[in-house]
Design a protein around this motif. Sequence first.
Motif, mmCIF file in Angstrom:
data_model
loop_
_atom_site.group_PDB
_atom_site.id
_atom_site.type_symbol
_atom_site.label_atom_id
_atom_site.label_comp_id
_atom_site.label_asym_id
_atom_site.label_seq_id
_atom_site.Cartn_x
_atom_site.Cartn_y
_atom_site.Cartn_z
ATOM 1 N N UNK A 62 0.496 -4.883 -4.559
ATOM 2 C CA UNK A 62 0.339 -6.339 -4.663
ATOM 3 C C UNK A 62 1.692 -6.998 -4.941
ATOM 4 N N UNK A 63 2.461 -6.383 -5.846
ATOM 5 C CA UNK A 63 3.759 -6.942 -6.248
ATOM 6 C C UNK A 63 4.743 -6.957 -5.078
ATOM 7 N N UNK A 64 4.795 -5.868 -4.333
ATOM 8 C CA UNK A 64 5.732 -5.781 -3.204
ATOM 9 C C UNK A 64 5.296 -6.732 -2.080
ATOM 10 N N UNK A 65 3.995 -6.836 -1.863
ATOM 11 C CA UNK A 65 3.498 -7.701 -0.780
ATOM 12 C C UNK A 65 3.726 -9.183 -1.064
ATOM 13 N N UNK A 66 4.067 -9.540 -2.306
ATOM 14 C CA UNK A 66 4.420 -10.935 -2.595
ATOM 15 C C UNK A 66 5.770 -11.302 -1.979
ATOM 16 N N UNK A 67 6.614 -10.281 -1.698
ATOM 17 C CA UNK A 67 7.941 -10.597 -1.153
ATOM 18 C C UNK A 67 8.182 -10.076 0.269
ATOM 19 N N UNK A 68 7.250 -9.320 0.832
ATOM 20 C CA UNK A 68 7.466 -8.822 2.203
ATOM 21 C C UNK A 68 6.152 -8.510 2.901
ATOM 22 N N UNK A 69 6.182 -8.591 4.237
ATOM 23 C CA UNK A 69 5.041 -8.083 5.001
ATOM 24 C C UNK A 69 5.430 -6.865 5.840
ATOM 25 N N UNK A 70 6.536 -6.201 5.472
ATOM 26 C CA UNK A 70 6.883 -4.927 6.122
ATOM 27 C C UNK A 70 5.785 -3.893 5.831
ATOM 28 N N UNK A 71 5.630 -2.902 6.710
ATOM 29 C CA UNK A 71 4.662 -1.831 6.440
ATOM 30 C C UNK A 71 5.022 -1.073 5.160
ATOM 31 N N UNK A 72 4.001 -0.686 4.413
ATOM 32 C CA UNK A 72 4.212 0.111 3.205
ATOM 33 C C UNK A 72 3.811 1.552 3.504
ATOM 34 N N UNK A 73 4.567 2.468 2.925
ATOM 35 C CA UNK A 73 4.370 3.904 3.144
ATOM 36 C C UNK A 73 3.812 4.449 1.832
ATOM 37 N N UNK A 74 2.497 4.661 1.813
ATOM 38 C CA UNK A 74 1.810 4.958 0.557
ATOM 39 C C UNK A 74 1.978 6.437 0.217
ATOM 40 N N UNK A 75 2.745 6.680 -0.855
ATOM 41 C CA UNK A 75 3.202 8.028 -1.197
ATOM 42 C C UNK A 75 2.432 8.535 -2.408
ATOM 43 N N UNK A 76 1.310 9.219 -2.148
ATOM 44 C CA UNK A 76 0.511 9.800 -3.230
ATOM 45 C C UNK A 76 -0.212 11.028 -2.699
ATOM 46 N N UNK A 77 -0.467 11.994 -3.584
ATOM 47 C CA UNK A 77 -1.242 13.167 -3.179
ATOM 48 C C UNK A 77 -2.727 12.982 -3.498
ATOM 49 N N UNK A 78 -3.079 11.860 -4.139
ATOM 50 C CA UNK A 78 -4.477 11.634 -4.542
ATOM 51 C C UNK A 78 -5.234 10.882 -3.440
ATOM 52 N N UNK A 79 -6.286 11.522 -2.919
ATOM 53 C CA UNK A 79 -7.020 10.928 -1.797
ATOM 54 C C UNK A 79 -7.679 9.606 -2.177
ATOM 55 N N UNK A 80 -8.255 9.537 -3.382
ATOM 56 C CA UNK A 80 -8.940 8.289 -3.763
ATOM 57 C C UNK A 80 -7.944 7.138 -3.923
ATOM 58 N N UNK A 81 -6.746 7.444 -4.447
ATOM 59 C CA UNK A 81 -5.706 6.414 -4.570
ATOM 60 C C UNK A 81 -5.266 5.965 -3.170
ATOM 61 N N UNK A 82 -5.081 6.919 -2.275
ATOM 62 C CA UNK A 82 -4.672 6.595 -0.901
ATOM 63 C C UNK A 82 -5.695 5.672 -0.239
ATOM 64 N N UNK A 83 -6.950 6.051 -0.386
ATOM 65 C CA UNK A 83 -8.014 5.322 0.285
ATOM 66 C C UNK A 83 -8.085 3.864 -0.196
ATOM 67 N N UNK A 84 -7.985 3.648 -1.505
ATOM 68 C CA UNK A 84 -8.009 2.274 -2.058
ATOM 69 C C UNK A 84 -6.730 1.527 -1.693
#
Length: 263
Positions: A62-84
């Motif tokens: 949310x914080x990063x999307x306030x300043x950019x609409x570039x694609x975000x590369x979601x870096x986590x090994x947790x599937x539930x975190x990735x999915x949300x």
Amino acid sequence: MFVIGERINGMFDDVKKGIENRDASIVQQVAREQIECGADALDINVGTAKGKAMENMLWLIETVQEVTDLPLCIDTTKYDVMSEALKACKTPAIINSSKSTEDELDKYVPLAVSNGASLIALTIDKSGVPSNADSRVAMGATIVTKAMEHGLDITDLYIDPVILPVNVAPKQPVAVMETLRQLRLLSDPPPKFILGLSNVSQSCKLRSLINSTYLVMAISAGLDGAIMDPTDRELMEAGITAELLMEKQIYCDDYIAAYLGNR
Ligand code: THG
């Protein structure tokens, strides 16, 4: 060169403090710097920041999307975190990452397809990172097969042959380049190839020199981009110059400015 900015990672002290204190200005400053320096996407990793991984990740996005609409590369090994996290992204995101075991690919490839996301798949299986190129190439073949089976567009697939620090794993930089050369020939069109570049110099002196030298070498072996530090000007310029010499750009005296201006 596809540049995924590495700096929004709780591994770095400033970002870690930003996450823990919910201080948006620190995180947004790091985001802006990377974008100004030429990032095409931003890696988002909560690292070891205190608190719940899910809440930290959603706040970071949310914080990063306030300043950019570039694609975000979601870096986590947790599937539930990735999915949300994918649901919270306004621009189609990049999933970072899936291992190349069949059970992980059977979860993450469909997750990418249903969210219109791209997928980074690592050449890592149950026994970890292979020591040679052959095992990496075999995993790369599994990744491409699974992507096709589940209907992921091959242009939305990134394979990461996983580079390790040269001071403890001296054979790996050559093995990764051999993997890149072989896997490029696997399909037409080929998937894209990226690396977490800074891994190669972890705990070394002369980090920036090692990073930029290896970036150039890997580009000549077929690398398309990297998770890297775009605020390292010499690193960026080395990568852009390597692409010029690989005939991915037409020469002009201002080719660096032309590259940075034309993204
Ligand atoms: N592949 C994929 N994703 C990845 C990696 C990869 N994500 C994480 C990592 N590897 C790439 N990102 C980084 C970020 C920081 C560092 C290395 C890789 C780094 N950090 C400093 C260190 O460890 O010494 C610590 C921070 C500091 O300097 O204060 O080097 O391979 N798909």
